[in-house]
Design a protein around this motif. Structure first.
Motif, short mmCIF file in Angstrom:
data_model
loop_
_atom_site.label_atom_id
_atom_site.label_comp_id
_atom_site.label_asym_id
_atom_site.label_seq_id
_atom_site.Cartn_x
_atom_site.Cartn_y
_atom_site.Cartn_z
N LEU A 1 -5.54 1.81 -6.45
CA LEU A 1 -5.62 0.35 -6.36
C LEU A 1 -5.93 -0.23 -7.73
O LEU A 1 -5.31 -1.20 -8.17
N ARG A 2 -6.87 0.38 -8.42
CA ARG A 2 -7.27 -0.09 -9.75
C ARG A 2 -6.11 0.01 -10.75
O ARG A 2 -5.87 -0.91 -11.54
N GLN A 3 -5.37 1.11 -10.71
CA GLN A 3 -4.25 1.28 -11.64
C GLN A 3 -3.18 0.23 -11.42
O GLN A 3 -2.66 -0.34 -12.37
N LEU A 4 -2.84 -0.02 -10.15
CA LEU A 4 -1.82 -1.04 -9.86
C LEU A 4 -2.33 -2.42 -10.24
O LEU A 4 -1.59 -3.21 -10.83
N ALA A 5 -3.58 -2.72 -9.94
CA ALA A 5 -4.14 -4.02 -10.30
C ALA A 5 -4.07 -4.23 -11.81
O ALA A 5 -3.65 -5.30 -12.27
N ASP A 6 -4.45 -3.21 -12.57
CA ASP A 6 -4.39 -3.31 -14.04
C ASP A 6 -2.96 -3.50 -14.52
O ASP A 6 -2.69 -4.36 -15.37
N ARG B 1 0.84 -1.20 0.00
CA ARG B 1 0.00 0.00 0.00
C ARG B 1 0.88 1.26 0.00
O ARG B 1 0.64 2.20 -0.75
N GLU B 2 1.92 1.26 0.82
CA GLU B 2 2.82 2.42 0.89
C GLU B 2 3.54 2.62 -0.44
O GLU B 2 3.67 3.75 -0.91
N GLN B 3 4.00 1.53 -1.04
CA GLN B 3 4.68 1.64 -2.34
C GLN B 3 3.73 2.14 -3.41
O GLN B 3 4.10 2.96 -4.26
N ARG B 4 2.49 1.66 -3.37
CA ARG B 4 1.48 2.10 -4.34
C ARG B 4 1.21 3.59 -4.19
O ARG B 4 1.15 4.33 -5.18
N ARG B 5 1.09 4.03 -2.96
CA ARG B 5 0.84 5.46 -2.71
C ARG B 5 2.03 6.31 -3.11
O ARG B 5 1.87 7.39 -3.68
N THR B 6 3.22 5.84 -2.83
CA THR B 6 4.44 6.55 -3.23
C THR B 6 4.50 6.69 -4.74
O THR B 6 4.91 7.73 -5.27
N ALA B 7 4.08 5.63 -5.43
CA ALA B 7 4.08 5.65 -6.90
C ALA B 7 2.88 6.43 -7.45
O ALA B 7 2.72 6.55 -8.66
N GLN B 8 2.04 6.92 -6.55
CA GLN B 8 0.84 7.68 -6.92
C GLN B 8 -0.08 6.90 -7.85
O GLN B 8 -0.53 7.39 -8.88
#
Length: 147
Positions: free
Chosen positions: A24-29, A14-21
């Motif tokens: 959830l949907r974008q990372l999942a895709d 979650r922290e890495q995803r937020r850092t990468a801006q």
């Protein structure tokens, strides 16, 4: 059902995803997984396979080994030399993508020059930072601290 490591993995993801801006949907895709599955991983309810972790790492532009350690698949001391440095560079929000790539290339070239290949500093031949006695570089010579 969820182990402590999985919970730590979820928080880390979650922290890495937020850092990468990324949402959830974008990372999942980007990783090729479903939204609900990624959400369950982040909440510590699911333990992803090494393959899924690799896909997530690629989408987040971090090393898969970092996620393997977080998931408890890989011992932190097994083959993670340099991963921390590379991850720090890849996840630094103050750097743009070109700067990150240049830093990673420079870092890797210094490691190869010192006979270390991929990973972090080890001592080779008993010399600090893996450098032998003839590497008396200074800033004036274009050494590692030159600007």
């Amino acid at each position: 059902m969820a182990s402590l490591n999985v919970g730590n993995l979820g928080e880390f993801l979650r922290e890495q995803r937020r850092t990468a801006q990324l949402s959830l949907r974008q990372l999942a895709d980007a990783a090729g997984v479903s939204n609900p599955y990624l959400s369950q991983i982040e909440r510590g309810l699911r333990k992803p396979s090494a393959e899924i972790l690799q896909q997530l790492a690629k989408a987040l532009r971090i090393s898969a080994e970092t996620l393997y350690v977080q998931a408890g698949i890989l011992d932190e001391r097994q083959g993670l030399d340099g991963v921390e440095v590379q991850t720090a560079i890849r996840t630094d929000p103050s750097l743009n993508e070109k700067q990150k790539q240049v830093l990673l290339q420079i870092y890797e070239s210094f490691r190869k020059e010192n006979g270390l290949g991929s990973g972090a500093d080890r001592t080779a031949s008993g010399h600090e930072n893996g450098r032998g006695p003839d590497s008396q570089e200074s800033e004036a010579d274009g050494g590692p601290h030159a600007t």
